[in-house]
Design a protein around this motif. Structure first.
Motif, PDB file in Angstrom:
ATOM      1  N   VAL A   1      76.842  56.340 -39.059  1.00 38.13           N
ATOM      2  CA  VAL A   1      77.357  57.497 -38.324  1.00 38.13           C
ATOM      3  C   VAL A   1      78.778  57.882 -38.741  1.00 38.13           C
ATOM      4  N   PRO A   2      79.751  56.953 -38.770  1.00 41.83           N
ATOM      5  CA  PRO A   2      81.091  57.395 -39.173  1.00 41.83           C
ATOM      6  C   PRO A   2      81.133  57.960 -40.582  1.00 41.83           C
ATOM      7  N   HIS A   3      80.240  57.503 -41.446  1.00 42.44           N
ATOM      8  CA  HIS A   3      80.218  58.017 -42.818  1.00 42.44           C
ATOM      9  C   HIS A   3      79.597  59.414 -42.867  1.00 42.44           C
ATOM     10  N   ALA A   4      78.691  59.705 -41.926  1.00 48.89           N
ATOM     11  CA  ALA A   4      78.201  61.077 -41.782  1.00 48.89           C
ATOM     12  C   ALA A   4      79.325  61.990 -41.303  1.00 48.89           C
ATOM     13  N   VAL A   5      80.149  61.484 -40.398  1.00 47.63           N
ATOM     14  CA  VAL A   5      81.311  62.246 -39.927  1.00 47.63           C
ATOM     15  C   VAL A   5      82.251  62.538 -41.097  1.00 47.63           C
ATOM     16  N   LEU A   6      82.513  61.529 -41.904  1.00 42.56           N
ATOM     17  CA  LEU A   6      83.417  61.713 -43.039  1.00 42.56           C
ATOM     18  C   LEU A   6      82.839  62.692 -44.063  1.00 42.56           C
ATOM     19  N   ALA A   7      81.524  62.664 -44.250  1.00 38.52           N
ATOM     20  CA  ALA A   7      80.898  63.625 -45.167  1.00 38.52           C
ATOM     21  C   ALA A   7      81.095  65.056 -44.672  1.00 38.52           C
ATOM     22  N   THR A   8      80.956  65.255 -43.356  1.00 32.60           N
ATOM     23  CA  THR A   8      81.173  66.586 -42.787  1.00 32.60           C
ATOM     24  C   THR A   8      82.643  66.987 -42.911  1.00 32.60           C
ATOM     25  N   LEU A   9      83.543  66.021 -42.687  1.00 28.51           N
ATOM     26  CA  LEU A   9      84.976  66.299 -42.837  1.00 28.51           C
ATOM     27  C   LEU A   9      85.295  66.744 -44.266  1.00 28.51           C
ATOM     28  N   ARG A  10      84.697  66.090 -45.242  1.00 30.83           N
ATOM     29  CA  ARG A  10      84.943  66.470 -46.634  1.00 30.83           C
ATOM     30  C   ARG A  10      84.480  67.902 -46.894  1.00 30.83           C
ATOM     31  N   ASP A  11      83.330  68.262 -46.311  1.00 32.71           N
ATOM     32  CA  ASP A  11      82.840  69.636 -46.474  1.00 32.71           C
ATOM     33  C   ASP A  11      83.805  70.627 -45.838  1.00 32.71           C
ATOM     34  N   LEU A  12      84.292  70.313 -44.632  1.00 33.87           N
ATOM     35  CA  LEU A  12      85.206  71.222 -43.941  1.00 33.87           C
ATOM     36  C   LEU A  12      86.535  71.324 -44.673  1.00 33.87           C
TER      37      LEU A  12
ATOM     38  N   ILE B   1      83.078  54.199 -34.278  1.00 28.71           N
ATOM     39  CA  ILE B   1      83.013  55.393 -35.131  1.00 28.71           C
ATOM     40  C   ILE B   1      84.415  55.881 -35.478  1.00 28.71           C
ATOM     41  N   GLY B   2      85.219  56.106 -34.460  1.00 34.40           N
ATOM     42  CA  GLY B   2      86.559  56.634 -34.680  1.00 34.40           C
ATOM     43  C   GLY B   2      87.422  55.737 -35.541  1.00 34.40           C
ATOM     44  N   GLY B   3      87.282  54.410 -35.400  1.00 34.83           N
ATOM     45  CA  GLY B   3      88.096  53.498 -36.189  1.00 34.83           C
ATOM     46  C   GLY B   3      87.846  53.632 -37.666  1.00 34.83           C
ATOM     47  N   VAL B   4      86.581  53.811 -38.063  1.00 34.61           N
ATOM     48  CA  VAL B   4      86.247  53.989 -39.477  1.00 34.61           C
ATOM     49  C   VAL B   4      86.795  55.321 -39.988  1.00 34.61           C
ATOM     50  N   VAL B   5      86.648  56.370 -39.193  1.00 32.07           N
ATOM     51  CA  VAL B   5      87.135  57.691 -39.600  1.00 32.07           C
ATOM     52  C   VAL B   5      88.655  57.682 -39.749  1.00 32.07           C
ATOM     53  N   ILE B   6      89.335  57.072 -38.790  1.00 37.30           N
ATOM     54  CA  ILE B   6      90.802  56.995 -38.849  1.00 37.30           C
ATOM     55  C   ILE B   6      91.251  56.236 -40.092  1.00 37.30           C
ATOM     56  N   GLY B   7      90.604  55.096 -40.354  1.00 32.58           N
ATOM     57  CA  GLY B   7      90.977  54.304 -41.518  1.00 32.58           C
ATOM     58  C   GLY B   7      90.806  55.063 -42.819  1.00 32.58           C
TER      59      GLY B   7
ATOM     60  N   PRO C   1      88.425  80.604 -29.014  1.00 28.93           N
ATOM     61  CA  PRO C   1      88.570  81.048 -30.409  1.00 28.93           C
ATOM     62  C   PRO C   1      88.389  79.946 -31.464  1.00 28.93           C
ATOM     63  N   GLY C   2      88.443  78.675 -31.045  1.00 29.44           N
ATOM     64  CA  GLY C   2      88.159  77.605 -32.003  1.00 29.44           C
ATOM     65  C   GLY C   2      86.693  77.595 -32.389  1.00 29.44           C
ATOM     66  N   ARG C   3      86.383  76.907 -33.482  1.00 27.82           N
ATOM     67  CA  ARG C   3      85.001  76.851 -33.960  1.00 27.82           C
ATOM     68  C   ARG C   3      84.398  75.479 -33.685  1.00 27.82           C
ATOM     69  N   LEU C   4      83.105  75.472 -33.382  1.00 25.69           N
ATOM     70  CA  LEU C   4      82.367  74.251 -33.085  1.00 25.69           C
ATOM     71  C   LEU C   4      81.550  73.829 -34.300  1.00 25.69           C
ATOM     72  N   PHE C   5      81.700  72.572 -34.723  1.00 24.95           N
ATOM     73  CA  PHE C   5      80.919  72.003 -35.813  1.00 24.95           C
ATOM     74  C   PHE C   5      80.228  70.732 -35.321  1.00 24.95           C
ATOM     75  N   LEU C   6      79.042  70.467 -35.856  1.00 19.45           N
ATOM     76  CA  LEU C   6      78.278  69.281 -35.479  1.00 19.45           C
ATOM     77  C   LEU C   6      78.048  68.435 -36.724  1.00 19.45           C
ATOM     78  N   THR C   7      77.954  67.122 -36.541  1.00 17.56           N
ATOM     79  CA  THR C   7      77.621  66.233 -37.641  1.00 17.56           C
ATOM     80  C   THR C   7      76.178  65.769 -37.498  1.00 17.56           C
TER      81      THR C   7
END
Length: 234
Positions: free
Chosen positions: A221-232, A12-18, A94-100
């Motif tokens: 899964v990593p593409h769901a993570v990236l979709a959430t990252l784009r929203d954030l 998962i992390g490798g795809v997100v990092i790339g 104080p940080g915020r929690l987000f879920l994918t």
């Protein structure tokens, strides 16, 4: 511009990092990677958003420090939130929690139905290849375990984050019954979600291709993570 640190560089992390390195997430840049031997503190010094892609143990180890440092945290290993104490620490700021959403869909509708009135019955049946569930010599479908989503997500930390995601959507780890099935004929990973309550009756079936690098996870899964990252990042 969001400065992003990624914990883990596996399937998962490798795809997100790339994707971050190639500039495929507008408004976000890769600031650091936390892997074996890499101190989290260095990442927290340069990142305002940390993405956990390394499993439940890594979330339990690093997550509270990320939140306490005031950084946002995007979680992949949702099953770890069956630990109520950890969940509360991650929600404490104080940080915020987000879920994918990971490998599952339909969560918005389940959340809305549960908000209208408590759902009376929720079940998720997950079917995977036997090897990903630690099952040997299965010649046909075998029910490996059945119980509350809290119990199943803890028993199969690499395979049942979906059960935890459904439970969080409906607001209870204990009302959701989760069933894990090993099937040697399963070419795809299947999640069948059924629910009923005052708002109506629902059935979702998701069939994902397993990740070639880690068959316990799904390719999407990593593409769901990236979709959430784009929203954030927006």
């Amino acid at each position: 511009m969001r400065s992003v640190a990624v914990i883990g560089r596996g399937a998962i992390g490798g795809v997100v990092i790339g994707a971050l390195e190639r500039g495929e997430v507008p408004g976000a840049r890769l600031a650091a990677v936390v892997d074996l031997g890499d101190p989290l503190e260095d990442a927290l010094a340069v990142a305002d958003l940390v993405v956990e892609c390394a499993g439940q143990a890594a979330l339990a180890e690093h997550g509270p420090r990320v939140i306490a440092a005031g950084r946002d945290l995007l979680v992949v290993s949702i099953g770890a939130l069956t630990d109520d104490a950890l969940h509360e620490r991650l929600r404490g700021g104080p940080g915020r929690l987000f879920l994918t959403s990971g490998a599952v869909g339909g969560l918005d509708l389940l959340r809305a139905a549960a908000a209208m009135a408590p759902l009376e019955r929720v079940r998720i049946v997950t079917t995977k290849k036997p090897a990903t569930l630690g099952v040997r010599d299965a010649t046909g479908p075998v029910e490996v375990m059945r119980g509350p989503a809290r119990q199943i997500a803890a028993a199969f930390p690499k395979s049942t984050n979906v059960a935890a995601a459904v439970a969080l959507a409906v607001g209870s780890f204990d009302v959701v019954e989760a069933v894990v099935v090993a099937d040697p004929a399963a070419t795809l990973t299947s999640h069948v979600i059924t629910a009923s309550g005052p708002a109506g009756e629902y059935r979702f079936e998701i069939r994902n291709r397993p990740s070639a690098a880690n068959p316990a996870s799904s390719q999407v899964v990593p593409h769901a993570v990236l979709a959430t990252l784009r929203d954030l990042a927006r």
